[in-house]
Motif scaffolding. Sequence first.
Motif, mmCIF file in Angstrom:
data_model
loop_
_atom_site.group_PDB
_atom_site.id
_atom_site.type_symbol
_atom_site.label_atom_id
_atom_site.label_comp_id
_atom_site.label_asym_id
_atom_site.label_seq_id
_atom_site.Cartn_x
_atom_site.Cartn_y
_atom_site.Cartn_z
ATOM 1 N N LYS A 1 -26.957 -3.452 6.258
ATOM 2 C CA LYS A 1 -26.585 -2.484 5.021
ATOM 3 C C LYS A 1 -27.991 -2.069 4.403
ATOM 4 N N ASN B 1 -21.433 -3.568 13.595
ATOM 5 C CA ASN B 1 -21.122 -2.935 12.136
ATOM 6 C C ASN B 1 -20.690 -1.571 12.376
ATOM 7 N N SER C 1 -18.509 0.041 9.861
ATOM 8 C CA SER C 1 -19.104 0.728 8.561
ATOM 9 C C SER C 1 -19.368 2.409 8.617
#
Length: 733
Positions: free
Chosen positions: A143, A227, A230
């Motif tokens: 992130k 991920n 996302s």
Amino acid sequence: MSKTEKEFGEMNLKEAQYYLNRELSWLEFNKRVLYESEDPRTPLLERLKFSGIFSSNLDEFFMVRVSTLKEQVEAKVSQLTPDGRTPQGQLEEIEKTLRPLITKQHEDFEQELRPQLNQVGIHLLSYTDLKEQQIEYLGNYFKQQIFPVLTPLAVDPGHPFPKMANLSLNLAVAVVNPHNGQENFARVKVPTDLLPRFIPLPSHLWEQPQSEGVWVGVLLEEVIADNLSSLFAGMKIKEFCVFRLTRDADFPVQEDEADDLLIAIQQEISKRHFQGFTVRLEIQKSASSFIKEMLMRGLNIGRDDVYEIAGLLNLKDLMFFLSTPLPELKDPPWIPVLPPRLRQVHKYQTALENNGMELAQPEDVFAVIRQGDLLVHHPYESFRDSVELFITQAADDPQVLAIKMTLYRTSGDSPIIKALIRAAQNRKQVAVLVELKARFDEESNINWAKQLEEAGVHVVYGLVGLKTHTKTVLVVRKEEQEIRRYVHIGTGNYNSKTAKLYTDVGILSCCEELGEDLTDLFNYLTGFSQQQSYRKLLVAPVSLRPRLISLIERESELAQQGKSAQITAKMNSLVDPQLIQALYQASMAGVKIQLIVRGICCLRPGLEGVSENIEVISIIGRYLEHSRIFYFHNDRDSEIFIGSADWMPRNLDRRVEVVTPVEAPNLKQQLKEMLDIFWSDNRQAWELQSDGSYHQRHPQNEDPERNAQLIFMEKATQSIDFSRLTSNQKSEC
């Protein structure tokens, strides 16, 4: 048994049966490189390095050689190679040879190298190996560090197939719209140009005790893959896989049509990353037919261009682990020694730099050269304290009037460039030929050319239709009432970094005839001179090929007369058909021929009645064998040469090359001893068979193991001074 001239004439040495294929011979060379990654005698981290070199070599092979063959097929070129193959036939043989090699490389990494890395504390983990805390840490890392730089690119009627950079690593993603069940394709670039490919875990999250770990982490592409939700919010991730593409990078520059060669090459460089056609797609073996078909269609390639990989892609990135603090798993460090005759110069230079105090009776490099020619052998002897010293002292010496130099490749923080700029600032005449067409170094050379020009250096960019590959420096110095010229002529680039990795030789001399020859050469390179003859130098494309052929033919004539004849030649590649035919004829005349050819060799040794007197070896070791040394026995009145040229058509016909005779008896002896040491190698040497395969040498019976590169290190450590001159050993110059 020798043959008469009549018997020579009855044989057609141009027939395909007498030649090995250039591309397949190169693949044999890269196979020998790969063997070093599999050899348990090679230190573990060096094995990773050789695997990486194998992959890096293949990248360039596809970008240049395979792309050229594909263009020939597209253009319906029907001309056969000397070994009788068509472009399409070569592509088929390349694919047939390469696939098992690549499979072997990846199997060896997964089954041998990766487990051994684990044993020494280097743990490259898969996501399936991670614990909850580790996954949480990597999710936060994604992130904060990765997500902001990612840009997913969809492919559909509103989004064209994305342009992808050459050699880029990517994720292919298949996503499904939960509302209509439609499956779509997207690409996510793995930004290894911005972020490290190997993401370390903090030591407190290691499963292993910190004392047993050196590095623990995962791959960047695996962090992104875990991920993906996302990036594709609201979509179902059906599958993903890693892929990598290779583009044609051998761009042609229309030199004769370019008003400014520098601008023309800059424009072509910008095309290399995105505009070259795709020559290879590497993709994980687990990829579905949907993803493969999407990529093949989007990249306009066929199945023959797809290489499925079981494991990591782009293994050259594994060289990252050479930076880990495990010296026992690497080659012992080597510090190049000072050339014995330059030690007093270095002592004076060091004292001057450290405290500004001059020692009694200072000695400079020019005084040493005036005592007799000096031969240097890198990396065993220091490049910095010989060649760089020569150029830097010339830059600062008030008696030096001019410096002229050719630059093919140099290092990023080159002390030589700084010295040339300083020389120009010191009001010396400085002229440098910067070869802008040095493949894959064009951008770097353009930057150096601009810096040199801004400092007042006279910069030229090379000759139309020719690459300037020669390694030469000319220093003009005023001494009392006369002008004296000093030269350096070598086999390697003026690059302080590769000088620690490549083996090269060079000569420093004030021989007047060599100085006159280099003056004529630089007038040819920088002006409109059409010099066709030189006093001592062999210069391509003018005199090198005919002179080499005449030297070979002289050995043939001596052998036919019953006199002693021998040729020993060391080079990177032997491809030129005319020189191969001359060697065959010499062999048939009874000349003993020893060839030390690191890479490509298109000559077939050991053919009955043709090449029975020819032996060929290749040495693959810690250092890249790069020196070119040519010895002709001449009935005990030997001649020996060093220079920049391999025996290839491109070097002899399409490049400016310089080969110089070495005439001082002690230096001739030193070079002959070098060749004998290379030939005696039974650790890193491979013998070429007549079918094109290679067999590695091993000590026989009670013979000791002889590693040529280690022998040179030992000799350097013992400070044996091969260059010590006596009154009757100086060059005739």
